[in-house]
Design an enzyme around this catalytic site. Structure first.
Site, PDB file in Angstrom:
ATOM      1  N   ASP A 199      -1.724  -8.702  12.572  1.00 26.46           N
ATOM      2  CA  ASP A 199      -2.181  -7.759  13.594  1.00 26.46           C
ATOM      3  C   ASP A 199      -2.497  -6.398  12.987  1.00 26.46           C
ATOM      4  OD1 ASP A 199      -2.665  -6.233  15.814  1.00 26.46           O
ATOM      5  OD2 ASP A 199      -0.668  -6.450  16.685  1.00 26.46           O
ATOM      6  N   ASP A 255      -8.555  -4.022  16.035  1.00 28.39           N
ATOM      7  CA  ASP A 255      -7.281  -4.655  16.375  1.00 28.39           C
ATOM      8  C   ASP A 255      -7.411  -6.174  16.430  1.00 28.39           C
ATOM      9  OD1 ASP A 255      -4.791  -5.284  17.369  1.00 28.39           O
ATOM     10  OD2 ASP A 255      -5.143  -4.445  19.361  1.00 28.39           O
TER      11      ASP A 255
END
Length: 391
Positions: A285, A102
Site C-alpha cells: 500500500d 495510493d
C-alpha cells in the site's frame, strides 16, 4: 481475514533495458519530487491505516502528450519519506493537481470549486472551466473509521497522467471534505487498486482506462519511492519499469486481489538471522506511511529491537539505530530488507517512534517504510507483483 493466494505461478520474462516496457514501447513515467514542510505523526499514520482498511472491510459486494506510450510521473516526498504525491492534469484547459498515489484504494477524487470547506491551499478543479467535462448525475461519499470523510458528485473529463491522455475518465469532485484532508499538502487521491473497491460500483479506474484505451501495451506500473537520505523524490512508470532503480532480478509474487488490494503472503520475518515470526498475509500500500504488522509479529519485532509499546499502535525506539540489524521478510523465493535507517519514523528531541507499528488485523500493511527500500512492479491484469531491492 486471510487471503487465498493464486496457486499457479506467474512467469514473466525479465528484460535488461534501463526502462522496461512491452515490445511496442508504450509506457508513461511520473516522477516524484520533494516537500520538506510536512511533519510526521506516527500515531495519526497508524490510525489512518486502520481506518482505511476498516472502511473497505465493511463494504459489500506534464501537460504534453506522450508519443511512446510510457507514462513517467515524478512524485513529491513529504518530509522524511512520510508520504508521496504526483502531479496529474485534469480538464481542458488542464489544471494540475497534486494527488496521493495510493495502491490501497481505487477512487480518483480531488478538491473542486464546488467544495464549501476544502483547504485554502488546495488547488481546486472547476468543471465549468473545462470544455471536456461532462456531468454523470451520481454522487459519491467516503467515510473512514476515524471520522474523516469526503463527498461530492461524479463526472467525466480528460485526465493526463505522465503525458498519456485518458479520455472520459470518471472523476469524483469533492463538495465537502473533513479537516484531515483540508490540512494536507495534496489536493486529492488517485487510487491504483482494483476496481472492485471503487466507492461507486462499475467505475473504471485510471489504470483500467490506460489499458483499455491502448495507452500502455504492458499492463504494469513500476513504483520507486525515493529516500530522503538519497535526495527524496521518486517516480511512477505506467506501462513499464526502470531497471536502473533496483538490484538483481525481480521476484514474481502471486497476488490475491479478492478484496481489491494487492495481497501477498509473507513467509516469515527475521532479525540478525533469528526468525521472529511465521507466515502472515500483507497488503502492498503506497498510501500508508508505516509498516503496520499483526499484533504478535509487531510485539516480536519490537522486543528484538528493545522498543517499548506506546499502546496507541506505535512503539518508542532508540534514536541510535547504528547497531540494529535489518528487518528481513521472506516473500516468495527471496528476502527483502527494511534497513536500520528506516526503523525510525519520527524523532522529537531524544525520543523516537519506530517505523513499524500494529493494527487490529491479522494481516500486515506494507506501506512506504517497506516500499521505499524495495522496487515493486504491479500487474493488475494478471494479478501479481514483482519485487527487488532498490539500487
Amino acid at each position: 481475514m486471510k487471503f487465498t493466494l493464486i496457486s499457479s505461478c506467474v512467469t514473466l520474462a525479465l528484460m535488461t533495458l534501463s526502462i522496461e516496457a512491452a515490445p511496442s514501447g508504450k509506457k508513461v513515467n511520473i516522477p516524484l519530487t520533494k516537500n520538506k514542510d510536512y511533519k510526521p505523526n506516527a500515531k495519526n499514520a497508524i490510525q489512518k491505516a486502520i481506518a482505511k482498511y476498516h472502511r473497505h472491510r465493511s463494504v459489500s459486494s506534464s501537460n504534453s502528450t506522450s508519443t511512446d506510450g510510457i507514462g513517467y510521473v515524478p512524485v513529491t516526498d513529504y518530509y522524511n519519506d512520510i508520504e508521496y504525491y504526483g502531479e496529474v492534469t485534469v480538464g481542458t484547459p488542464g489544471v494540475t493537481l497534486k494527488l496521493d498515489f495510493d495502491t490501497g484504494s481505487s477512487d480518483l477524487w480531488f478538491a473542486s470549486s464546488l467544495c464549501t470547506n476544502c483547504g485554502s491551499s488546495q488547488t481546486k478543479y472547476n468543471p465549468n472551466e473545462s470544455s471536456t467535462y461532462a456531468r454523470d448525475g451520481r454522487t459519491w461519499s467516503i467515510s473512514y473509521g476515524d471520522g474523516s470523510s469526503a463527498s461530492g458528485i461524479l463526472g467525466t473529463d480528460t485526465v493526463i497522467l505522465g503525458g498519456l491522455t485518458i479520455r472520459h475518465q470518471t472523476i469524483e469532485l469533492a463538495r465537502r471534505e473533513a479537516s484531515q484532508f483540508q490540512s494536507g499538502p495534496s489536493d486529492g487521491l488517485l487510487g491504483l487498486g482494483f476496481d472492485s473497491i471503487t466507492t461507486v460500483r462499475g467505475v473504471k479506474t485510471p489504470v483500467d482506462n490506460l489499458i483499455s484505451q491502448g495507452l500502455i501495451s504492458n499492463p504494469v506500473f513500476g513504483v520507486y519511492l525515493g529516500k530522503e537520505s538519497n535526495g527524496g523524490g521518486g517516480e511512477y512508470i505506467f506501462g513499464g519499469y526502470d531497471s536502473s532503480k533496483f538490484k538483481g532480478s525481480l521476484t514474481t509474487i502471486p497476488v490475491d486481489n479478492s478484496n481489491g488490494w494487492y495481497g501477498i503472503t509473507v513467509r516469515g520475518t527475521s532479525i540478525g538471522g533469528s526468525r521472529v515470526s511465521s507466515s502472515f498475509d500483507a497488503i502492498l500500500d503506497t498510501g500508508t506511511s508505516l509498516l503496520v504488522l499483526p499484533n504478535d509479529v509487531a510485539s516480536s519485532v519490537a522486543e528484538a529491537y528493545g522498543a517499548s509499546d506506546n499502546y496507541d499502535g506505535t512503539f518508542s525506539i532508540s534514536c541510535d539505530t547504528s547497531s540494529f540489524e535489518p528487518l528481513v521478510f521472506t516473500i516468495g523465493s527471496s528476502t527483502f530488507e527494511v534497513p536500520a535507517d528506516s526503523l525510525v519514523y519520527e524523532q522529537d528531541g531524544y525520543s523516537c517512534i519506530a517505523g513499524f507499528g500494529y493494527g487490529d488485523y491479522d494481516f500486515a500493511i506494507f506501506g512506504d517504510v517497506f516500499l521505499k527500500n524495495n522496487y515493486v512492479v504491479f500487474n493488475p491484469e494478471v494479478p501479481h507483483v514483482q519485487i527487488a531491492p532498490i539500487a
